[in-house]
Design an enzyme around this catalytic site. Structure first.
Site, mmCIF file in Angstrom:
data_model
loop_
_atom_site.group_PDB
_atom_site.id
_atom_site.type_symbol
_atom_site.label_atom_id
_atom_site.label_comp_id
_atom_site.label_asym_id
_atom_site.label_seq_id
_atom_site.Cartn_x
_atom_site.Cartn_y
_atom_site.Cartn_z
ATOM 1 N N THR A 197 -58.117 52.523 34.993
ATOM 2 C CA THR A 197 -58.482 53.866 35.115
ATOM 3 C C THR A 197 -57.200 55.024 34.379
ATOM 4 O OG1 THR A 197 -57.637 54.453 37.018
ATOM 5 C CG2 THR A 197 -59.932 53.343 36.913
ATOM 6 N N LEU A 239 -60.208 59.875 34.806
ATOM 7 C CA LEU A 239 -61.786 59.435 35.150
ATOM 8 C C LEU A 239 -61.824 58.110 36.049
ATOM 9 C CD1 LEU A 239 -63.132 60.522 31.763
ATOM 10 C CD2 LEU A 239 -63.566 61.693 33.786
ATOM 11 N N HIS A 240 -61.227 58.194 37.332
ATOM 12 C CA HIS A 240 -61.243 56.853 37.798
ATOM 13 C C HIS A 240 -62.635 56.350 38.281
ATOM 14 C CE1 HIS A 240 -56.875 57.391 38.488
ATOM 15 N NE2 HIS A 240 -57.065 58.581 39.230
ATOM 16 N N ASP A 241 -63.210 57.096 39.130
ATOM 17 C CA ASP A 241 -64.703 56.924 39.534
ATOM 18 C C ASP A 241 -65.762 56.419 38.502
ATOM 19 O OD1 ASP A 241 -63.152 56.831 41.852
ATOM 20 O OD2 ASP A 241 -64.224 58.760 42.722
#
Length: 307
Positions: A197, A239-241
């Site tokens: 991520t 933009l991990h999720d």
């Protein structure tokens, strides 16, 4: 492609700025059918994560997607939020109108179990939050690994520095006991950790262009990321999720390896550390080790009408 076009998913969130962007992405990808959203204490408390989720879905014109409130604290330790990064409300500087609908009466673990029992082998779960709800669902329904199609978890820091401690990623660190239960289960898990991520962020230059866009998606992402770029003076919005959502629709965006995953508990800065192991008594999962950054950002921008 036909299978992807109708793939039912449930998102487990602690909404949070990047959770909000992930919800937007999940509602806009034609490959996914978001059938429900479950909430948990994490980035902010569960009342806020629930209200935020309802507000975000309303902003997106998707108040038809039901929201279920989940656990309000970790399984075995004190709750610690991440409001330093997400702001007091959880949505940074963004302000969205209240939702016209209310949270569902059923709890998050109850909904997850009911949904997968009704559609065995069909539903993918996307937890992008502390894993408390998932651990509780496993305790209530030991057959969950057999009933669920896939679990795509945003969590872990396997061969990189953590963001909650030098060793741990926040979602795992926030409830390491729950994470250990989930990692040691036979759920068919793909871990999307900081290893990938951190290599696929939204750059400030692209974010700045969103101010002139008219689409609700662009306006939403611009508002959600403003605190990161302006208030915290960062050059990237992680933009991990959203990456976990994108990988659910397009698995080839990441390269994975098969590993057992253990989670450290106890005390000190090792809490929540995720370790890769090859042991016969530890279930094997898929762990993302590389990401196609340009391909992901292209999918992301196309889905949210940035391009």
């Amino acid at each position: 492609m036909a299978d992807r076009a109708t793939s039912p998913v449930i998102m487990d969130v602690d909404t949070g700025v990047d959770d909000a962007v992930a919800l937007a992405l999940a509602t806009r990808l034609s490959e996914l059918d978001l059938i429900g959203v479950t909430t948990v204490a994490g980035n902010v408390d569960v009342e806020k994560t629930t209200d935020n989720s309802l507000r975000v879905l309303a902003m997106l014109g998707r108040s038809d997607i039901p929201v279920y409130r989940g656990m309000n604290r970790p399984l075995a330790r004190a709750y610690h939020d991440a409001s330093e990064f997400h702001g007091v409300s959880g949505l940074g500087d963004a302000e969205f109108p209240a939702s016209p609908v209310a949270v569902q009466f059923e709890t998050a673990p109850e909904f997850i179990i009911r949904a997968v029992r009704a559609r065995p082998g069909e539903i993918t779960l996307i937890p992008v939050a502390p894993l408390t709800n998932i651990a509780v669902a496993l305790a209530l329904e030991p057959e969950l690994p057999r009933l669920i199609k896939r679990v795509v978890i945003m969590g872990g820091a396997f061969q990189c520095r953590g963001n909650a401690t030098p060793y741990a990623e926040y979602n795992i660190w926030a409830d390491p006991e729950a994470a250990a239960i989930v990692a040691n289960s036979d759920l068919p898990i793909t871990f999307i950790g900081l290893d990938v991520t951190h290599k696929a962020p939204l750059p400030k230059a692209l974010w700045a262009t969103l101010a002139a866009r008219e689409g609700v998606e662009a306006r939403m992402v611009y508002a959600l990321a403003r605190r990161t770029f302006i208030g915290r003076e960062r050059e990237e919005f992680h933009l991990h999720d959203p990456l976990a959502v994108a990988v659910t629709a397009f698995p080839d965006l990441v390269t994975t390896e098969s590993w057992g995953v253990t989670v450290e508990s106890g005390i000190g800065d090792q809490i929540g550390r995720t370790c890769l192991v090859k042991q016969p008594d530890v279930p094997q999962h898929q762990v993302a080790v590389a990401v196609k950054t340009d391909a992901f950002l292209a999918r992301f921008g196309e889905a949210l009408s940035f391009q």
